[in-house]
Write a protein that holds these residues in place. Structure first.
Motif, PDB file in Angstrom:
ATOM      1  N   THR A  15       8.070  28.172  -2.675  1.00 42.62           N
ATOM      2  CA  THR A  15       8.720  29.391  -2.184  1.00 42.62           C
ATOM      3  C   THR A  15       9.162  30.319  -3.303  1.00 42.62           C
ATOM      4  O   THR A  15       9.521  31.460  -3.046  1.00 42.62           O
ATOM      5  CB  THR A  15       9.940  29.044  -1.313  1.00 42.62           C
ATOM      6  OG1 THR A  15      10.842  28.256  -2.097  1.00 42.62           O
ATOM      7  CG2 THR A  15       9.518  28.274  -0.067  1.00 42.62           C
ATOM      8  N   MET A  59       1.145  32.348   0.151  1.00 41.51           N
ATOM      9  CA  MET A  59       0.979  32.405   1.600  1.00 41.51           C
ATOM     10  C   MET A  59       1.094  31.005   2.209  1.00 41.51           C
ATOM     11  O   MET A  59       0.383  30.091   1.811  1.00 41.51           O
ATOM     12  CB  MET A  59      -0.390  33.011   1.942  1.00 41.51           C
ATOM     13  CG  MET A  59      -0.533  33.328   3.405  1.00 41.51           C
ATOM     14  SD  MET A  59      -2.132  34.065   3.870  1.00 41.51           S
ATOM     15  CE  MET A  59      -2.236  35.497   2.834  1.00 41.51           C
ATOM     16  N   SER A  60       1.987  30.874   3.168  1.00 38.37           N
ATOM     17  CA  SER A  60       2.144  29.619   3.903  1.00 38.37           C
ATOM     18  C   SER A  60       1.315  29.677   5.184  1.00 38.37           C
ATOM     19  O   SER A  60       0.789  30.729   5.550  1.00 38.37           O
ATOM     20  CB  SER A  60       3.619  29.404   4.250  1.00 38.37           C
ATOM     21  OG  SER A  60       4.024  30.363   5.208  1.00 38.37           O
ATOM     22  N   ASP A  63       2.684  32.326   7.416  1.00 38.76           N
ATOM     23  CA  ASP A  63       2.229  33.671   7.048  1.00 38.76           C
ATOM     24  C   ASP A  63       0.812  33.913   7.551  1.00 38.76           C
ATOM     25  O   ASP A  63       0.513  34.976   8.101  1.00 38.76           O
ATOM     26  CB  ASP A  63       2.276  33.859   5.526  1.00 38.76           C
ATOM     27  CG  ASP A  63       3.670  33.759   4.961  1.00 38.76           C
ATOM     28  OD1 ASP A  63       4.604  34.298   5.572  1.00 38.76           O
ATOM     29  OD2 ASP A  63       3.830  33.133   3.886  1.00 38.76           O
ATOM     30  N   GLU A  64      -0.053  32.933   7.359  1.00 44.44           N
ATOM     31  CA  GLU A  64      -1.446  33.081   7.807  1.00 44.44           C
ATOM     32  C   GLU A  64      -1.519  33.316   9.309  1.00 44.44           C
ATOM     33  O   GLU A  64      -2.275  34.179   9.773  1.00 44.44           O
ATOM     34  CB  GLU A  64      -2.265  31.846   7.428  1.00 44.44           C
ATOM     35  CG  GLU A  64      -2.533  31.745   5.948  1.00 44.44           C
ATOM     36  CD  GLU A  64      -3.506  30.631   5.615  1.00 44.44           C
ATOM     37  OE1 GLU A  64      -4.520  30.484   6.328  1.00 44.44           O
ATOM     38  OE2 GLU A  64      -3.250  29.914   4.638  1.00 44.44           O
ATOM     39  N   ILE A  67      -0.201  36.861  10.178  1.00 45.88           N
ATOM     40  CA  ILE A  67      -1.175  37.891   9.797  1.00 45.88           C
ATOM     41  C   ILE A  67      -2.357  37.868  10.749  1.00 45.88           C
ATOM     42  O   ILE A  67      -2.796  38.914  11.242  1.00 45.88           O
ATOM     43  CB  ILE A  67      -1.626  37.700   8.338  1.00 45.88           C
ATOM     44  CG1 ILE A  67      -0.442  37.919   7.390  1.00 45.88           C
ATOM     45  CG2 ILE A  67      -2.787  38.637   7.997  1.00 45.88           C
ATOM     46  CD1 ILE A  67      -0.664  37.385   5.974  1.00 45.88           C
ATOM     47  N   MET A  79       0.771  41.516   6.070  1.00 43.56           N
ATOM     48  CA  MET A  79       0.553  40.716   4.870  1.00 43.56           C
ATOM     49  C   MET A  79       1.500  41.151   3.747  1.00 43.56           C
ATOM     50  O   MET A  79       2.163  40.314   3.119  1.00 43.56           O
ATOM     51  CB  MET A  79      -0.907  40.845   4.424  1.00 43.56           C
ATOM     52  CG  MET A  79      -1.262  40.011   3.228  1.00 43.56           C
ATOM     53  SD  MET A  79      -3.049  39.921   2.907  1.00 43.56           S
ATOM     54  CE  MET A  79      -3.528  41.632   2.873  1.00 43.56           C
ATOM     55  N   ARG A  82       5.189  40.237   4.559  1.00 42.28           N
ATOM     56  CA  ARG A  82       5.530  38.820   4.457  1.00 42.28           C
ATOM     57  C   ARG A  82       5.441  38.273   3.033  1.00 42.28           C
ATOM     58  O   ARG A  82       6.151  37.329   2.695  1.00 42.28           O
ATOM     59  CB  ARG A  82       4.642  37.997   5.387  1.00 42.28           C
ATOM     60  CG  ARG A  82       4.946  38.299   6.860  1.00 42.28           C
ATOM     61  CD  ARG A  82       4.227  37.349   7.771  1.00 42.28           C
ATOM     62  NE  ARG A  82       4.695  35.978   7.635  1.00 42.28           N
ATOM     63  CZ  ARG A  82       5.549  35.383   8.464  1.00 42.28           C
ATOM     64  NH1 ARG A  82       6.062  36.051   9.477  1.00 42.28           N
ATOM     65  NH2 ARG A  82       5.878  34.116   8.272  1.00 42.28           N
ATOM     66  N   LEU A  83       4.595  38.852   2.182  1.00 43.73           N
ATOM     67  CA  LEU A  83       4.341  38.243   0.875  1.00 43.73           C
ATOM     68  C   LEU A  83       4.986  38.949  -0.311  1.00 43.73           C
ATOM     69  O   LEU A  83       5.126  38.340  -1.370  1.00 43.73           O
ATOM     70  CB  LEU A  83       2.832  38.134   0.636  1.00 43.73           C
ATOM     71  CG  LEU A  83       2.062  37.307   1.667  1.00 43.73           C
ATOM     72  CD1 LEU A  83       0.587  37.259   1.309  1.00 43.73           C
ATOM     73  CD2 LEU A  83       2.634  35.909   1.794  1.00 43.73           C
ATOM     74  N   ARG A  85       8.078  40.273  -2.358  1.00 41.86           N
ATOM     75  CA  ARG A  85       9.468  39.820  -2.409  1.00 41.86           C
ATOM     76  C   ARG A  85      10.259  40.521  -3.497  1.00 41.86           C
ATOM     77  O   ARG A  85       9.693  41.135  -4.394  1.00 41.86           O
ATOM     78  CB  ARG A  85       9.505  38.304  -2.708  1.00 41.86           C
ATOM     79  CG  ARG A  85       8.830  37.461  -1.667  1.00 41.86           C
ATOM     80  CD  ARG A  85       9.593  37.544  -0.405  1.00 41.86           C
ATOM     81  NE  ARG A  85       9.020  36.730   0.649  1.00 41.86           N
ATOM     82  CZ  ARG A  85       9.519  36.690   1.851  1.00 41.86           C
ATOM     83  NH1 ARG A  85      10.578  37.378   2.155  1.00 41.86           N
ATOM     84  NH2 ARG A  85       8.961  35.969   2.777  1.00 41.86           N
ATOM     85  N   GLU A 118      -4.751  35.345  -2.984  1.00 42.71           N
ATOM     86  CA  GLU A 118      -4.905  34.456  -1.832  1.00 42.71           C
ATOM     87  C   GLU A 118      -6.312  34.385  -1.262  1.00 42.71           C
ATOM     88  O   GLU A 118      -6.557  33.603  -0.365  1.00 42.71           O
ATOM     89  CB  GLU A 118      -3.951  34.897  -0.705  1.00 42.71           C
ATOM     90  CG  GLU A 118      -2.494  34.869  -1.085  1.00 42.71           C
ATOM     91  CD  GLU A 118      -1.950  33.460  -1.297  1.00 42.71           C
ATOM     92  OE1 GLU A 118      -2.609  32.478  -0.895  1.00 42.71           O
ATOM     93  OE2 GLU A 118      -0.859  33.354  -1.870  1.00 42.71           O
ATOM     94  N   ARG A 121      -8.112  38.203   3.731  1.00 46.80           N
ATOM     95  CA  ARG A 121      -7.148  38.028   4.814  1.00 46.80           C
ATOM     96  C   ARG A 121      -7.611  37.017   5.849  1.00 46.80           C
ATOM     97  O   ARG A 121      -8.803  36.872   6.087  1.00 46.80           O
ATOM     98  CB  ARG A 121      -6.919  39.370   5.525  1.00 46.80           C
ATOM     99  CG  ARG A 121      -6.136  40.328   4.702  1.00 46.80           C
ATOM    100  CD  ARG A 121      -6.014  41.598   5.452  1.00 46.80           C
ATOM    101  NE  ARG A 121      -7.240  42.330   5.149  1.00 46.80           N
ATOM    102  CZ  ARG A 121      -7.640  43.410   5.754  1.00 46.80           C
ATOM    103  NH1 ARG A 121      -6.975  43.913   6.713  1.00 46.80           N
ATOM    104  NH2 ARG A 121      -8.731  44.010   5.413  1.00 46.80           N
TER     105      ARG A 121
END
Length: 125
Positions: A15, A59-60, A63-64, A67, A79, A82-83, A85, A118, A121
């Protein structure tokens, strides 16, 4: 299988955010006295290369899923929402709509960087 087994496999996404420096071609603003409205910046038509540090989280699976479940036209915004920060790991943006209101000259390089990190998408199935 145990929690320790999963941890040993690396099954949990870290994280802690990590920093990437992203370059942009930023439009140059005209002096404020040349703007037609104080709320609407006027651009000169020229750009300058700038860079900023952006913090991302990995990406967890959550998250996937978020998205992939978003409508196709909103997936890039979800995306980024969420990613991207703050340095302390807290979300940078307040909403998907806030991300969607960003100028494409800054949004596109961020999306591109996420896709480099990552892969492409998640696809709806």
């Amino acid at each position: 299988m145990s929690l320790k087994d999963l941890q040993a496999l690396g099954a949990f996404v870290p994280t802690k955010p990590f920093k990437r420096t992203i370059e942009f071609d930023k439009p140059i603003l005209a002096p404020e006295e040349e703007w037609d409205s104080p709320d609407v910046p006027k651009f000169t038509g020229e750009t300058e290369r700038v860079s900023i540090d952006v913090y991302f989280k990995r990406m967890s699976s959550a998250d996937e899923v978020a998205i992939a479940q978003a409508p196709a036209d909103l997936q890039p915004f979800v995306m980024v929402f969420r990613l991207v920060r703050n340095e302390d790991g807290s979300p940078l943006f307040e909403s998907v709509d806030q991300v969607a209101s960003m100028a494409s000259w800054v949004l596109a390089p961020i999306v591109s960087e996420i896709e480099k990190i990552e892969g492409s998408r998640p696809k709806k199935t």
